[in-house]
Design an enzyme around this catalytic site. Sequence first.
Site, PDB file in Angstrom:
ATOM      1  CB  SER A 107      -9.163  -1.707  54.220  1.00 17.81           C
ATOM      2  OG  SER A 107      -9.260  -1.830  52.758  1.00 17.81           O
ATOM      3  CD  GLU A 157     -15.365   1.833  50.304  1.00 16.97           C
ATOM      4  OE1 GLU A 157     -14.021   2.254  50.108  1.00 16.97           O
ATOM      5  OE2 GLU A 157     -16.237   1.412  51.445  1.00 16.97           O
ATOM      6  CG  HIS A 204     -10.558   2.729  50.677  1.00 16.49           C
ATOM      7  ND1 HIS A 204     -11.300   1.979  50.962  1.00 16.49           N
ATOM      8  CD2 HIS A 204      -9.281   1.630  50.593  1.00 16.49           C
ATOM      9  CE1 HIS A 204     -11.611   0.498  51.265  1.00 16.49           C
ATOM     10  NE2 HIS A 204      -9.851   0.491  51.270  1.00 16.49           N
TER      11      HIS A 204
END
Length: 477
Positions: free
Chosen positions: A200, A317, A387
């Site tokens: 990330s 995500e 995510h």
Amino acid sequence: MTALDDRMDSLDAPGEQVTAHAPAGTVVGRGTGRVRRFLGIPYAEPPTGARRFAAPVRRGRFTEPYDASRHGPTAQKVPLFATTTVPEPSVPGDDVLNLSVVAPAADDGREPCPVMVWIHGGGFVAGSPASPWYDGRAFARGGVVCVTVGYRLGVEGFAVLDDAPTNLGLRDLLLALDWIQENIAAFGGDPGRVTVVGQSAGGAAVLALLSSPLGSGRFHRAVSLSGGLFTVAEDVAHDFLDRLGNRLGVPPTRTGFGDCTVERVQQGVFDLRTESGHDTLVLGPFVGDDVLPVSLADGLAVHGRGVPLLLGATGDEFDAGATPQSTHPSFSDPVERAAARAAGTRVTDTLFRAACPRVAAARRHAAGGTWLYSFEWPSPVLGGAAHCVDLPYFFDVLDAPGVAEALGPRPPGELATLMHADLVGLVHGRQPGWARASGTPGDPAREYGRPGGVLAADTTGVFDPVVQAVPERAEVC
């Protein structure tokens, strides 16, 4: 790995005292089974007082043995959300520029081990290197020295102020890499084989370091998990800092923010983001200084060309099932998700997947090569390949706290074995077993966990995201 091995290598085991004699001084950690841990080692002076908004200062040599038996203070003082997918503990204290080393047990006959440097995510405003999801015990068992690094966040690390250096968080990481070059041999690591890995915001930091002229020679391989070409324009940063200063009742300057505690500034950042009604990347890497003199794409075309790079994203995500911290539309229905994915209308495509071919295209002539992956395993809890859910697989820590809450009670262990082995192999210097990417539609990618597929098969698939420009105001966490 046996159950006994896992218990012996557990992070919670008190272990026996182990010592490393490094140029930085004597460091005392703990060893359990085949794993040694040296936690919270300061690599820079505490960023307090006059050093708060200044370039990091190298830590002086320890005059007494340093107790590295527990995690050091974290830059995160206020969590980003009440509940996050990744357990992200905040540790109090000012000595936040520290790192932790998890290494194989000492063996005088062993060749130096390759080194993996982990950079945590958190949108550049939060996150913690002390997460149990980042425990490097499986890497140590695979002959890798794992280093997790803390760096300044939010205003402290990424504010654009007229009277302070920019990109302080990246400068912290560069100094940590210098410390690793000078000291890691004392822990059994090879300073000539350093791989930077992040997820990330951490993955975006990896790409920023790879594109920076200052990154040269500090690392030799790179992995970006769910990262992107994320930067914040100067006018966007100044606008946010003006509003933050107004909220805190101080001028948006080094002195003004310096008169507030770190906790108060972080709380103000989170409150202002929440009140805006949408999640935004309000602070992050800045282009226009000596760290990032040109855009990330332009920098990637020039710098780090000899560094092999693996990058990719999860399939959904922030477009998986709705979560308490997500305000984006949810594509939890498989048919709806497939249609949105094909149309390229999702946050996942515009912010994360589109970055993969853009990076590959920028590095088309890089001798080191670029390889893509896509994580496709859908969490039954979060409603998709969301995510962060790939992290316990890459680290092979499916037994860590919080994993069952995010992945369900029966995450496939064979997928963790496969993904972890691929990452360990790359850190050891082995080339990925699928074709390189060139930034063109249809570039091959390693697919992990596609529903209905054979999880352990060495297959490749089509990685064909819709390439769209990354918005100035973007979310990463």
